[in-house]
Design a protein around this motif. Structure first.
Motif, PDB file in Angstrom:
ATOM      1  N   LEU A 285     -27.655   2.145  -3.651  1.00 61.32           N
ATOM      2  CA  LEU A 285     -26.779   2.456  -3.008  1.00 61.32           C
ATOM      3  C   LEU A 285     -28.018   3.364  -2.079  1.00 61.32           C
ATOM      4  O   LEU A 285     -29.110   3.564  -2.621  1.00 61.32           O
ATOM      5  CB  LEU A 285     -25.835   3.671  -3.323  1.00 61.32           C
ATOM      6  CG  LEU A 285     -25.092   2.690  -3.975  1.00 61.32           C
ATOM      7  CD1 LEU A 285     -24.102   3.832  -4.170  1.00 61.32           C
ATOM      8  CD2 LEU A 285     -24.212   2.064  -2.679  1.00 61.32           C
ATOM      9  N   PRO A 286     -28.260   3.845  -0.505  1.00 60.72           N
ATOM     10  CA  PRO A 286     -28.722   4.461  -0.005  1.00 60.72           C
ATOM     11  C   PRO A 286     -29.581   5.487  -1.453  1.00 60.72           C
ATOM     12  O   PRO A 286     -28.958   6.793  -1.729  1.00 60.72           O
ATOM     13  CB  PRO A 286     -28.156   4.904   1.219  1.00 60.72           C
ATOM     14  CG  PRO A 286     -27.336   3.975   1.643  1.00 60.72           C
ATOM     15  CD  PRO A 286     -26.644   3.566  -0.468  1.00 60.72           C
ATOM     16  N   ASP A 313     -22.725   3.345   3.172  1.00 57.06           N
ATOM     17  CA  ASP A 313     -23.933   3.022   4.002  1.00 57.06           C
ATOM     18  C   ASP A 313     -24.065   4.006   5.137  1.00 57.06           C
ATOM     19  O   ASP A 313     -23.271   4.114   5.706  1.00 57.06           O
ATOM     20  CB  ASP A 313     -24.084   2.574   4.261  1.00 57.06           C
ATOM     21  CG  ASP A 313     -25.291   0.615   3.907  1.00 57.06           C
ATOM     22  OD1 ASP A 313     -26.280   2.625   4.271  1.00 57.06           O
ATOM     23  OD2 ASP A 313     -26.069  -0.046   4.265  1.00 57.06           O
ATOM     24  N   LEU A 315     -26.586   3.679   8.469  1.00 60.61           N
ATOM     25  CA  LEU A 315     -27.475   3.064   9.154  1.00 60.61           C
ATOM     26  C   LEU A 315     -28.100   3.742  10.146  1.00 60.61           C
ATOM     27  O   LEU A 315     -26.871   3.547  11.172  1.00 60.61           O
ATOM     28  CB  LEU A 315     -26.808   1.669   9.315  1.00 60.61           C
ATOM     29  CG  LEU A 315     -27.718   0.678   9.247  1.00 60.61           C
ATOM     30  CD1 LEU A 315     -29.102   0.649   8.614  1.00 60.61           C
ATOM     31  CD2 LEU A 315     -27.827  -0.774   9.733  1.00 60.61           C
ATOM     32  N   ARG A 344     -23.708  -5.217   0.263  1.00 60.35           N
ATOM     33  CA  ARG A 344     -23.634  -4.602   1.353  1.00 60.35           C
ATOM     34  C   ARG A 344     -25.656  -5.076   2.010  1.00 60.35           C
ATOM     35  O   ARG A 344     -25.103  -4.065   3.024  1.00 60.35           O
ATOM     36  CB  ARG A 344     -24.471  -3.066   0.248  1.00 60.35           C
ATOM     37  CG  ARG A 344     -24.777  -1.905   1.087  1.00 60.35           C
ATOM     38  CD  ARG A 344     -25.360  -0.861   0.252  1.00 60.35           C
ATOM     39  NE  ARG A 344     -25.959   0.303   0.477  1.00 60.35           N
ATOM     40  CZ  ARG A 344     -27.336   0.148   0.844  1.00 60.35           C
ATOM     41  NH1 ARG A 344     -28.143  -0.705   0.467  1.00 60.35           N
ATOM     42  NH2 ARG A 344     -28.063   0.957   1.599  1.00 60.35           N
ATOM     43  N   ARG A 348     -25.669  -4.416   6.293  1.00 54.53           N
ATOM     44  CA  ARG A 348     -26.417  -4.123   6.916  1.00 54.53           C
ATOM     45  C   ARG A 348     -27.460  -5.200   7.923  1.00 54.53           C
ATOM     46  O   ARG A 348     -26.889  -4.576   9.053  1.00 54.53           O
ATOM     47  CB  ARG A 348     -27.778  -3.405   6.330  1.00 54.53           C
ATOM     48  CG  ARG A 348     -27.314  -1.914   4.925  1.00 54.53           C
ATOM     49  CD  ARG A 348     -28.098  -1.796   4.512  1.00 54.53           C
ATOM     50  NE  ARG A 348     -29.588  -1.365   4.407  1.00 54.53           N
ATOM     51  CZ  ARG A 348     -29.732  -0.391   4.624  1.00 54.53           C
ATOM     52  NH1 ARG A 348     -28.388   0.953   4.324  1.00 54.53           N
ATOM     53  NH2 ARG A 348     -30.456   0.294   5.550  1.00 54.53           N
TER      54      ARG A 348
END
Length: 512
Positions: A285-286, A313, A315, A344, A348
């Motif tokens: 994950l981020p 997320d 972005l 994921r 993105r």
């Protein structure tokens, strides 16, 4: 018929009257009133305390004529007593180990160990120090622990935080458990250490000071180890007066501690596995949220005990736009985590290419999931936000609706009903548009937040709405404070509960 004189008859009456707790003179008076001879009603000497001095007063309880002979115990009685004692001990040990086996976390097991050990050795207070062996291949990190989940921990029974802090000031080598923890892999399990009169020993000055402060006069220390295994820690029970457990108590406590060591070793392995899964999920994950003008972000995430596939997320997109996504992949464990990472990453990529159209993003994701992982389903929500215009276009595939929190409203956004990804031959549902007011916060979340409450889904939604409406005005300008308040209201026990089976994701976006 025998000729019995009146005098002798009076003697007999007196004896019977005394046996019935009546005075001798009382018996005589009763006989006279009944019309007996003049000799019985003649004047007597003065009475003293109701007793005629002519006859001694007999005792109320007469002694046995012959002492009872001592009967020897029947054959085998000693063996029966011993067997009864062994059965009682085994029953107690079985009950205590059963209670310990029902614990599912290290802290619960340590608390149960302290209570059971105190009952076995007759102590009132105690402490346990758990120190898993270090893994030299990981630069001193505890074996199998990718984070702080398996750092040393100390639990106390009848001891507060301040008391445990005082004990930690004593040098390890001066304590009874310090030398036990020094040799981490002994050939045989170390023997317990008894200090029946602690203050009579030549103690370290700090040790003596702490013992006096705590009122500890004696200790009994038992290692957490079995033959050939690493020492996991040690348990210490404290007595208020000089004392030492007897042989029977130490034997039972030793058996219990061996079982407890094996149970704690299993829980340690489980903690290591959970920590590994949580670390893997965090890495997928981020690591940080982007900074985009016009919007402030905050996220709260916790992986379940089995490791689920929930994700989020945020972005940055061209022209100051922002893509927000939350979702959940079916299943649990490493395979679900791997599928979540692939999903994921694909989301993105599609968001960069066609993020202005959330329906197209989810349609591409549906096709990819159906072709590459036909046995798996997923829910997802993707939102294309323009903070400068305070405009959000979103689409959801079987996902929970966003929640808008503002000064004048707290309401769920109306989204179209749609099946999850991977359940239809072709997924497509119309998008919806939101226009948040300045200062409003949009909450995106996964259904794990609702399921962890234990309520039915309709009640869980109502509970979430109530929690969001109750955010204090002073906290509404900070998305982190909004997220924390909602979590506290929804999950009073917090996100750190290790027995939570569901992942939780809560993403808050506040628009200026």
């Amino acid at each position: 018929m025998l000729d019995i004189t009146s005098r002798l008859r009076v003697d007999v009456d007196a004896w019977v009257a005394a046996q019935m707790d009546m005075g001798f003179c009382d018996a005589i008076e009763r006989k006279a009133c009944a019309g007996k001879t003049a000799a019985m009603s003649a004047q007597h000497l003065p009475k003293v305390a109701g007793i005629d001095p002519t006859f001694p007063a007999p005792a109320h309880t007469s002694a046995a004529a012959h002492p009872m002979p001592e009967v020897p115990p029947p054959p085998g009685a000693v063996i029966q007593d011993r067997l009864a004692g062994w059965v009682s001990d085994l029953t107690t040990l079985h009950e205590l180990t059963e209670r310990l086996a029902r614990t599912g976390t290290l802290d619960e097991a340590l608390d149960e160990l302290l209570n059971a050990g105190a009952a076995l050795v007759g102590a009132r207070r105690g402490m346990v120090v758990l120190e898993p062996p270090r893994d030299p291949a990981h630069d001193g990190v505890f074996a199998g622990a990718p984070g702080a989940a398996l750092l040393p921990r100390t639990r106390g029974l009848g001891l507060g935080r301040a008391d445990l802090g005082h004990i930690e000031t004593v040098p390890r080598e001066a304590t009874a458990f310090g030398p036990l923890l020094r040799d981490r892999r002994p050939a045989a399990a170390p023997a317990p250490v008894a200090r029946p009169d602690l203050l009579a020993e030549d103690l370290h000055p700090l040790h003596r000071e702490v013992a006096v402060r705590l009122g500890c006069a004696a200790t009994w220390t038992c290692p957490l180890a079995t033959d050939g295994s690493a020492v996991l820690g040690a348990a210490v029970w404290m007595y208020d007066e000089p004392a030492e457990p007897v042989e029977r108590q130490t034997h039972l406590a030793g058996l219990y501690m061996r079982y407890a060591t094996e149970h704690l070793a299993r829980l340690l392995e489980l903690e290591r596995a959970r920590a590994t899964v949580a670390t893997l999920a965090d890495e997928l994950l981020p690591r940080r949220l982007p900074r985009v003008p016009g919007v402030a972000l905050a996220v709260r995430h916790r992986t379940g005990e089995r490791g689920g596939g929930d994700f989020y997320d945020a972005l940055p997109l061209p022209e100051g736009a922002l893509g927000l996504a939350v979702g959940s992949v079916s299943g649990s464990g490493p395979s679900a985590l791997a599928a979540m990472g692939r999903l994921r990453a694909s989301l993105r990529a599609y968001a960069v290419m066609e993020g202005e159209d959330p329906v197209a993003v989810l349609s591409d994701l549906e096709l990819l999931l159906r072709l590459t992982e036909p046995a798996r389903t997923a829910t997802a929500l993707f939102a294309y936000a323009e903070p400068a215009a305070r405009r959000i276009v979103l689409a959801g595939a079987g996902h929970t609706p966003p929640l808008v929190i503002g000064e004048r409203r707290t309401e769920f956004a109306e989204t179209t009903l749609s099946a999850p990804l991977g359940m239809l031959a072709c997924w497509e549902a119309p998008s919806v548009e939101l226009a948040p007011e300045p200062g409003e916060t949009v909450l995106l979340y996964t259904d794990g937040l609702l399921r962890r409450t234990g309520d039915a889904m309709d009640r869980a939604f109502a509970r979430l709405h109530t929690a969001a409406a109750g955010v204090p005005r002073s906290a509404r300008s900070d998305p982190s404070a909004v997220a924390d308040h909602v979590l506290r209201a929804m999950l009073p026990d917090g996100l750190d509960r290790t027995d939570g089976a569901e992942d939780v994701v809560l993403l808050a976006a506040r628009f200026d």
